[in-house]
Motif scaffolding. Structure first.
Motif, PDB file in Angstrom:
ATOM      1  N   LYS A  73       0.838  -1.200   0.000  1.00 32.31           N
ATOM      2  CA  LYS A  73       0.000   0.000   0.000  1.00 32.31           C
ATOM      3  C   LYS A  73       0.876   1.254   0.000  1.00 32.31           C
ATOM      4  O   LYS A  73       1.783   1.388   0.827  1.00 32.31           O
ATOM      5  CB  LYS A  73      -0.903   0.027   1.235  1.00 32.31           C
ATOM      6  CG  LYS A  73      -1.827  -1.181   1.365  1.00 32.31           C
ATOM      7  CD  LYS A  73      -2.946  -1.159   0.358  1.00 32.31           C
ATOM      8  CE  LYS A  73      -3.938  -2.295   0.596  1.00 32.31           C
ATOM      9  NZ  LYS A  73      -5.021  -2.298  -0.415  1.00 32.31           N
ATOM     10  N   VAL A  74       0.570   2.171  -0.900  1.00 29.49           N
ATOM     11  CA  VAL A  74       1.350   3.407  -0.999  1.00 29.49           C
ATOM     12  C   VAL A  74       1.263   4.210   0.295  1.00 29.49           C
ATOM     13  O   VAL A  74       2.274   4.667   0.833  1.00 29.49           O
ATOM     14  CB  VAL A  74       0.863   4.261  -2.186  1.00 29.49           C
ATOM     15  CG1 VAL A  74       1.573   5.617  -2.198  1.00 29.49           C
ATOM     16  CG2 VAL A  74       1.101   3.532  -3.498  1.00 29.49           C
ATOM     17  N   HIS A  96      -1.036  -3.613  -5.932  1.00 30.36           N
ATOM     18  CA  HIS A  96      -1.682  -2.929  -7.053  1.00 30.36           C
ATOM     19  C   HIS A  96      -1.408  -1.437  -6.950  1.00 30.36           C
ATOM     20  O   HIS A  96      -1.538  -0.828  -5.892  1.00 30.36           O
ATOM     21  CB  HIS A  96      -3.192  -3.180  -7.017  1.00 30.36           C
ATOM     22  CG  HIS A  96      -3.937  -2.460  -8.089  1.00 30.36           C
ATOM     23  ND1 HIS A  96      -3.720  -2.704  -9.428  1.00 30.36           N
ATOM     24  CD2 HIS A  96      -4.880  -1.479  -8.026  1.00 30.36           C
ATOM     25  CE1 HIS A  96      -4.500  -1.911 -10.148  1.00 30.36           C
ATOM     26  NE2 HIS A  96      -5.213  -1.159  -9.323  1.00 30.36           N
ATOM     27  N   LEU A  97      -1.008  -0.851  -8.064  1.00 26.78           N
ATOM     28  CA  LEU A  97      -0.584   0.546  -8.057  1.00 26.78           C
ATOM     29  C   LEU A  97      -1.446   1.371  -9.004  1.00 26.78           C
ATOM     30  O   LEU A  97      -1.550   1.075 -10.201  1.00 26.78           O
ATOM     31  CB  LEU A  97       0.888   0.638  -8.472  1.00 26.78           C
ATOM     32  CG  LEU A  97       1.503   2.037  -8.513  1.00 26.78           C
ATOM     33  CD1 LEU A  97       1.393   2.740  -7.161  1.00 26.78           C
ATOM     34  CD2 LEU A  97       2.963   1.939  -8.954  1.00 26.78           C
ATOM     35  N   VAL A 102       1.817   6.988  -8.269  1.00 23.62           N
ATOM     36  CA  VAL A 102       3.201   6.650  -8.605  1.00 23.62           C
ATOM     37  C   VAL A 102       4.170   7.688  -8.058  1.00 23.62           C
ATOM     38  O   VAL A 102       5.240   7.361  -7.536  1.00 23.62           O
ATOM     39  CB  VAL A 102       3.373   6.520 -10.135  1.00 23.62           C
ATOM     40  CG1 VAL A 102       4.846   6.322 -10.491  1.00 23.62           C
ATOM     41  CG2 VAL A 102       2.549   5.363 -10.674  1.00 23.62           C
ATOM     42  N   LYS A 103       3.790   8.957  -8.163  1.00 25.97           N
ATOM     43  CA  LYS A 103       4.698  10.038  -7.749  1.00 25.97           C
ATOM     44  C   LYS A 103       5.085   9.938  -6.279  1.00 25.97           C
ATOM     45  O   LYS A 103       6.170  10.383  -5.891  1.00 25.97           O
ATOM     46  CB  LYS A 103       4.080  11.405  -8.038  1.00 25.97           C
ATOM     47  CG  LYS A 103       2.772  11.684  -7.350  1.00 25.97           C
ATOM     48  CD  LYS A 103       2.229  13.050  -7.761  1.00 25.97           C
ATOM     49  CE  LYS A 103       0.871  13.349  -7.140  1.00 25.97           C
ATOM     50  NZ  LYS A 103      -0.195  12.446  -7.656  1.00 25.97           N
ATOM     51  N   GLN A 104       4.240   9.333  -5.459  1.00 21.97           N
ATOM     52  CA  GLN A 104       4.547   9.197  -4.038  1.00 21.97           C
ATOM     53  C   GLN A 104       5.599   8.128  -3.774  1.00 21.97           C
ATOM     54  O   GLN A 104       6.207   8.094  -2.704  1.00 21.97           O
ATOM     55  CB  GLN A 104       3.277   8.862  -3.259  1.00 21.97           C
ATOM     56  CG  GLN A 104       2.197   9.925  -3.353  1.00 21.97           C
ATOM     57  CD  GLN A 104       0.932   9.510  -2.628  1.00 21.97           C
ATOM     58  OE1 GLN A 104       0.964   9.156  -1.459  1.00 21.97           O
ATOM     59  NE2 GLN A 104      -0.197   9.537  -3.340  1.00 21.97           N
ATOM     60  N   LEU A 105       5.810   7.247  -4.757  1.00 22.70           N
ATOM     61  CA  LEU A 105       6.720   6.121  -4.568  1.00 22.70           C
ATOM     62  C   LEU A 105       8.125   6.358  -5.113  1.00 22.70           C
ATOM     63  O   LEU A 105       9.069   5.690  -4.693  1.00 22.70           O
ATOM     64  CB  LEU A 105       6.169   4.874  -5.282  1.00 22.70           C
ATOM     65  CG  LEU A 105       4.964   4.156  -4.713  1.00 22.70           C
ATOM     66  CD1 LEU A 105       4.634   2.965  -5.609  1.00 22.70           C
ATOM     67  CD2 LEU A 105       5.220   3.694  -3.289  1.00 22.70           C
ATOM     68  N   ARG A 126       7.703   8.634 -17.156  1.00 23.91           N
ATOM     69  CA  ARG A 126       7.699  10.100 -17.129  1.00 23.91           C
ATOM     70  C   ARG A 126       8.367  10.638 -15.877  1.00 23.91           C
ATOM     71  O   ARG A 126       9.214  11.553 -15.931  1.00 23.91           O
ATOM     72  CB  ARG A 126       6.256  10.621 -17.222  1.00 23.91           C
ATOM     73  CG  ARG A 126       6.143  12.139 -17.261  1.00 23.91           C
ATOM     74  CD  ARG A 126       4.695  12.598 -17.241  1.00 23.91           C
ATOM     75  NE  ARG A 126       4.065  12.422 -15.943  1.00 23.91           N
ATOM     76  CZ  ARG A 126       4.198  13.273 -14.918  1.00 23.91           C
ATOM     77  NH1 ARG A 126       4.974  14.355 -15.045  1.00 23.91           N
ATOM     78  NH2 ARG A 126       3.582  13.055 -13.772  1.00 23.91           N
ATOM     79  N   LEU A 127       8.005  10.054 -14.745  1.00 23.18           N
ATOM     80  CA  LEU A 127       8.556  10.533 -13.480  1.00 23.18           C
ATOM     81  C   LEU A 127      10.017  10.129 -13.316  1.00 23.18           C
ATOM     82  O   LEU A 127      10.810  10.869 -12.718  1.00 23.18           O
ATOM     83  CB  LEU A 127       7.710  10.000 -12.326  1.00 23.18           C
ATOM     84  CG  LEU A 127       6.293  10.593 -12.259  1.00 23.18           C
ATOM     85  CD1 LEU A 127       5.425   9.826 -11.263  1.00 23.18           C
ATOM     86  CD2 LEU A 127       6.337  12.071 -11.897  1.00 23.18           C
ATOM     87  N   ALA A 128      10.389   8.979 -13.849  1.00 22.13           N
ATOM     88  CA  ALA A 128      11.791   8.570 -13.799  1.00 22.13           C
ATOM     89  C   ALA A 128      12.655   9.524 -14.627  1.00 22.13           C
ATOM     90  O   ALA A 128      13.767   9.889 -14.222  1.00 22.13           O
ATOM     91  CB  ALA A 128      11.941   7.138 -14.307  1.00 22.13           C
TER      92      ALA A 128
END
Length: 247
Positions: A73-74, A96-97, A102-105, A126-128
């Motif tokens: 869980k995020v 499950h994401l 995603v940005k929080q991880l 994109r975030l990477a």
């Protein structure tokens, strides 16, 4: 919600239990690895830490040499991340994401094991790029075709890999799966064998920008069978930390 406060006596007992549990699990992993013709060092033990308090996780890392943990869980990962002693331990995401989380991880995990769509992969990519890093990922496969579970259908796997392979700043390292729950170990074994065949078939095709180094399957109830069936990452929670406590 994760347990946040443990009195000293309860904490001490939980840590003793973790020590004993890890010893037994490592012995089982070694035996299963040898049965499959591999070394115990070929198998990655990833501790699934859902609902486990940081104090107990840190005991496993610092005192028992645990090198991989995984969160489902995020929100839970974010809530306890700063308390975790991860200098010598990889933190992975195994649940499950949703794309909007995603940005929080991105600054907290070393690998995401549950990528199951181009949309999700594009957001990670994109975030990477934004962060100037490469994010390792595994592709989650719904090997049992269950509507209640996420994951790409086996027959759509190669097409998905082809699309994801074109995305920058991603490193596809292999596959992950959660087979249907069954009390019949033979049924579970069939799903593991089917998954391993998918893994080997994709590996043999040597797709551009796709590596098949890791097959993540097997949990507390079936990790030995998973290893014997070809897994090299097993995700074990309750057998290490005891029954989950939800509050």
């Amino acid at each position: 919600m994760t347990e946040r406060a443990l009195d000293k006596e309860v904490l001490a007992q939980r840590c003793r239990d973790v020590t004993e549990n890890l010893k037994a699990i490592r012995e089982n992993i070694a035996r299963a690895a040898e049965k499959s013709g591999r070394s115990p060092s070929d198998i990655t033990l990833l501790a699934a830490t859902k609902t486990v308090p940081p104090e107990v996780i840190n005991h496993a890392i610092v005192n028992e040499g645990l090198t991989h943990i995984g969160e489902n869980k995020v929100q839970e990962l974010c809530s306890k991340y700063d308390e975790l002693k991860l200098e010598h331990c990889s933190c992975e995401f195994i649940g499950h994401l949703q794309t909007n989380k995603v940005k929080q991880l991105m600054d907290k995990v070393d690998r995401i094991q549950s990528v199951d769509s181009v949309k999700l992969a594009k957001e990670i990519s994109r975030l990477a790029q934004r962060d100037g890093r490469v994010m390792p990922i595994l592709i989650e496969v719904n090997i049992g075709g269950e509507e209640s579970k996420s994951g790409v259908a086996p027959e759509a796997l190669e097409e998905l890999l082809g699309e994801i392979a074109t995305l920058p700043n991603l490193s596809v390292q292999g596959l992950m799966t959660i087979p249907p729950i069954s009390e019949n170990i033979v049924n579970t074994g069939r799903f593991f064998s089917k998954m391993y065949k998918n893994f080997i078939d994709i590996k043999a095709k040597k797709l551009d920008n796709i590596c098949m180094d890791y097959l993540s399957m097997g949990m507390s109830s079936d990790y030995e069978l998973a290893i014997e069936s070809g897994a090299n990452i097993v995700r074990i929670g309750s057998s290490i930390f005891g029954k989950r406590v939800y509050r």
